[in-house]
Design a protein around this motif. Structure first.
Motif, PDB file in Angstrom:
ATOM      1  N   VAL A 158      43.281  19.063  69.799  1.00 35.17           N
ATOM      2  CA  VAL A 158      44.173  18.137  70.500  1.00 35.17           C
ATOM      3  C   VAL A 158      43.422  16.834  70.703  1.00 35.17           C
ATOM      4  O   VAL A 158      42.255  16.838  71.103  1.00 35.17           O
ATOM      5  N   VAL A 159      44.087  15.707  70.413  1.00 38.30           N
ATOM      6  CA  VAL A 159      43.458  14.394  70.541  1.00 38.30           C
ATOM      7  C   VAL A 159      44.451  13.421  71.150  1.00 38.30           C
ATOM      8  O   VAL A 159      45.658  13.529  70.942  1.00 38.30           O
ATOM      9  N   ASP A 160      43.943  12.482  71.929  1.00 38.99           N
ATOM     10  CA  ASP A 160      44.748  11.373  72.430  1.00 38.99           C
ATOM     11  C   ASP A 160      45.027  10.434  71.257  1.00 38.99           C
ATOM     12  O   ASP A 160      44.098   9.933  70.618  1.00 38.99           O
ATOM     13  N   ALA A 161      46.285  10.184  70.968  1.00 40.14           N
ATOM     14  CA  ALA A 161      46.651   9.352  69.815  1.00 40.14           C
ATOM     15  C   ALA A 161      46.019   7.972  69.881  1.00 40.14           C
ATOM     16  O   ALA A 161      45.780   7.347  68.845  1.00 40.14           O
ATOM     17  N   ARG A 162      45.728   7.469  71.078  1.00 39.12           N
ATOM     18  CA  ARG A 162      45.138   6.136  71.208  1.00 39.12           C
ATOM     19  C   ARG A 162      43.710   6.086  70.681  1.00 39.12           C
ATOM     20  O   ARG A 162      43.177   4.996  70.431  1.00 39.12           O
ATOM     21  N   TYR A 163      43.080   7.260  70.487  1.00 37.39           N
ATOM     22  CA  TYR A 163      41.709   7.322  69.989  1.00 37.39           C
ATOM     23  C   TYR A 163      41.633   8.022  68.627  1.00 37.39           C
ATOM     24  O   TYR A 163      40.547   8.372  68.175  1.00 37.39           O
ATOM     25  N   ALA A 164      42.771   8.176  67.980  1.00 37.70           N
ATOM     26  CA  ALA A 164      42.833   8.767  66.648  1.00 37.70           C
ATOM     27  C   ALA A 164      42.938   7.659  65.607  1.00 37.70           C
ATOM     28  O   ALA A 164      43.290   6.520  65.920  1.00 37.70           O
ATOM     29  N   TYR A 165      42.640   8.004  64.362  1.00 38.42           N
ATOM     30  CA  TYR A 165      42.603   7.016  63.287  1.00 38.42           C
ATOM     31  C   TYR A 165      43.568   7.376  62.165  1.00 38.42           C
ATOM     32  O   TYR A 165      43.641   8.540  61.754  1.00 38.42           O
ATOM     33  N   HIS A 166      44.266   6.360  61.666  1.00 36.88           N
ATOM     34  CA  HIS A 166      44.903   6.475  60.362  1.00 36.88           C
ATOM     35  C   HIS A 166      43.810   6.383  59.307  1.00 36.88           C
ATOM     36  O   HIS A 166      42.856   5.612  59.455  1.00 36.88           O
ATOM     37  N   LEU A 167      43.939   7.150  58.237  1.00 35.62           N
ATOM     38  CA  LEU A 167      42.868   7.270  57.257  1.00 35.62           C
ATOM     39  C   LEU A 167      43.252   6.643  55.927  1.00 35.62           C
ATOM     40  O   LEU A 167      44.411   6.692  55.519  1.00 35.62           O
ATOM     41  N   PRO A 168      42.285   6.046  55.236  1.00 33.48           N
ATOM     42  CA  PRO A 168      42.579   5.432  53.938  1.00 33.48           C
ATOM     43  C   PRO A 168      42.943   6.484  52.900  1.00 33.48           C
ATOM     44  O   PRO A 168      42.482   7.630  52.956  1.00 33.48           O
ATOM     45  N   GLU A 169      43.773   6.100  51.955  1.00 29.46           N
ATOM     46  CA  GLU A 169      44.141   6.998  50.864  1.00 29.46           C
ATOM     47  C   GLU A 169      43.020   7.033  49.829  1.00 29.46           C
ATOM     48  O   GLU A 169      42.138   6.187  49.801  1.00 29.46           O
ATOM     49  N   GLY A 170      43.078   8.042  48.959  1.00 29.68           N
ATOM     50  CA  GLY A 170      42.173   8.085  47.827  1.00 29.68           C
ATOM     51  C   GLY A 170      40.938   8.927  48.009  1.00 29.68           C
ATOM     52  O   GLY A 170      40.189   9.137  47.056  1.00 29.68           O
ATOM     53  N   LEU A 171      40.663   9.407  49.223  1.00 29.09           N
ATOM     54  CA  LEU A 171      39.513  10.280  49.466  1.00 29.09           C
ATOM     55  C   LEU A 171      40.010  11.631  49.955  1.00 29.09           C
ATOM     56  O   LEU A 171      40.901  11.695  50.819  1.00 29.09           O
ATOM     57  N   PRO A 172      39.443  12.738  49.452  1.00 23.86           N
ATOM     58  CA  PRO A 172      39.846  14.054  49.950  1.00 23.86           C
ATOM     59  C   PRO A 172      39.363  14.272  51.383  1.00 23.86           C
ATOM     60  O   PRO A 172      38.457  13.590  51.864  1.00 23.86           O
ATOM     61  N   ASP A 173      39.981  15.256  52.035  1.00 26.23           N
ATOM     62  CA  ASP A 173      39.682  15.519  53.442  1.00 26.23           C
ATOM     63  C   ASP A 173      38.192  15.691  53.699  1.00 26.23           C
ATOM     64  O   ASP A 173      37.640  15.128  54.645  1.00 26.23           O
ATOM     65  N   GLU A 174      37.517  16.478  52.849  1.00 20.46           N
ATOM     66  CA  GLU A 174      36.111  16.793  53.110  1.00 20.46           C
ATOM     67  C   GLU A 174      35.202  15.584  52.935  1.00 20.46           C
ATOM     68  O   GLU A 174      34.117  15.539  53.506  1.00 20.46           O
ATOM     69  N   GLU A 175      35.638  14.589  52.159  1.00 24.03           N
ATOM     70  CA  GLU A 175      34.838  13.374  52.024  1.00 24.03           C
ATOM     71  C   GLU A 175      35.158  12.356  53.118  1.00 24.03           C
ATOM     72  O   GLU A 175      34.310  11.522  53.450  1.00 24.03           O
ATOM     73  N   LEU A 176      36.337  12.439  53.673  1.00 20.00           N
ATOM     74  CA  LEU A 176      36.683  11.548  54.786  1.00 20.00           C
ATOM     75  C   LEU A 176      36.002  11.968  56.085  1.00 20.00           C
ATOM     76  O   LEU A 176      35.643  11.126  56.910  1.00 20.00           O
ATOM     77  N   ALA A 177      35.825  13.282  56.267  1.00 19.54           N
ATOM     78  CA  ALA A 177      35.336  13.772  57.557  1.00 19.54           C
ATOM     79  C   ALA A 177      34.025  13.117  57.991  1.00 19.54           C
ATOM     80  O   ALA A 177      33.925  12.617  59.126  1.00 19.54           O
TER      81      ALA A 177
END
Length: 363
Positions: A158-177
């Motif tokens: 669970v995360v507060d949406a105000r502290y969450a990030y939209h993520l760039p396209e083109g990278l798989p989940d494990e490389e974005l983490a």
């Protein structure tokens, strides 16, 4: 079925499977997660896997199905007791990539199904002099994922949406983490080091954060010299374009305009300061550092050399770094572990058996 006691949760959209969460005997919504059962060396497996209640969603909350979570050295400090636990039986993990399963009524900017990033900074007061001056990383009431709140070594978070990030396209989940802490804190450390355009940067230690930060510096036109003890890490540094890669205590082949210390080793502070050219800056990137030995003023600080710490990051840092990632996609060197082997990933990090970044993958 709408989870018990979660008024305001939106149901999953038609055609999508429902969250793999369960209700305990008391009606609380639970998930499978690792917790710090006791503080001990990672080789002694201080983590334990349990069914634990999820925290309340709240009006601005997001319920996230975790797809990948980086294993950060801060998690190791928490498990081994270098950082005093702030939550009993805390779930570590603050480099989280997942999909939104449900939203609170005030969680603007995100919708069910969105890919979302959960990072280290989990909350601030928003009203203190630091927050209002754009320096929320120094907020005395700041809260952190995987330390003050349960993190991503779990099936759900669970995360507060105000502290969450939209993520760039083109990278798989494990490389974005790894970008969500290793990348962001490296970005702030590079800013704190005040590397001039085309300058010479020294990088001490070459783990998850360093291998991302070195690439960012090189994309900006810097010459990068890496000093680290692990032979595999030195090979990776050269493969990524570093001008040199030598032992942790070796002198670089030329004076440095700036340096960043990623290794949590205080003995390296005078070594890095001595490698700086006149007017150079050393930024210490870790949240924990062993004791720094005495400094010699003439050798280490004179001629306007500067020693600076780096404390967490602001959300603006995170957004700026992810924007640079979208323009200059980094090579993210990942060692994958299934979530069911999180304790093994942490032990490998402690024993320097990880080259690049360790990442837990949902299983």
């Amino acid at each position: 079925m709408k989870p018990a006691g979660r008024g305001g949760l939106c149901p999953p959209p038609a055609g999508r499977r429902r969250p793999e969460v369960a209700s305990g005997t008391d009606g609380a919504v639970t998930t499978r997660a690792w917790v710090v059962d006791r503080t001990a060396p990672a080789a002694e497996h201080p983590l334990r896997r349990v069914e634990r209640p999820l925290g309340p969603l709240g009006p601005t909350g997001l319920l996230v199905e975790v797809r990948a979570c980086g294993v950060c050295r801060t998690d190791l400090h928490l498990a081994e007791g270098d950082l005093a636990p702030r939550v009993p039986h805390c779930t570590p993990g603050h480099e989280v990539v997942g999909r939104v399963l449900a939203t609170g009524p005030g969680a603007g900017g995100f919708a069910r199904g969105d890919r979302v990033g959960i990072a280290w900074l989990a909350g601030t007061c928003g009203t203190c002099r630091h927050c209002t001056a754009g320096r929320e990383n120094l907020c005395p009431h700041s809260r952190y994922t995987g330390w003050d709140t349960h993190g991503g070594y779990a099936r759900h978070a669970v995360v507060d949406a105000r502290y969450a990030y939209h993520l760039p396209e083109g990278l798989p989940d494990e490389e974005l983490a790894p970008l969500l802490c290793a990348g962001i804190i490296g970005y702030r450390a590079l800013e704190r080091a005040e590397l001039p355009p085309g300058g010479r940067l020294g990088v001490y230690g070459f783990g998850a954060s360093a291998h991302l930060t070195a690439q960012l510096a090189m994309a900006r036109g810097a010459t990068v010299h890496v000093m680290t003890r692990a032979e595999d890490a030195r090979r990776l540094a050269l493969d990524l374009g570093a001008a040199s890669a030598t032992g942790a205590y070796d002198a670089p082949p030329e004076p440095l305009d700036a340096a960043i210390l990623f290794a949590p080793v205080g003995d390296l502070v005078p070594v890095a300061l001595a490698a700086l050219d006149r007017g150079g800056t050393l930024a210490v990137a870790g949240i924990h550092l062993t004791d720094v030995p005495p400094l010699n003023y003439q050798q280490h600080l004179f001629q306007e050399r500067t020693l600076r710490s780096v404390t967490a990051n602001t959300r603006a840092d995170g957004r700026a770094y992810l924007a640079e990632v979208a323009r200059h996609r980094p090579v993210v060197h990942v060692q994958r572990y299934p979530l069911s082997r999180a304790d093994e990933g942490l032990a490998d990090l402690a024993a320097d058996r990880v080259t690049g970044a360790a990442v837990l993958i949902a299983d």
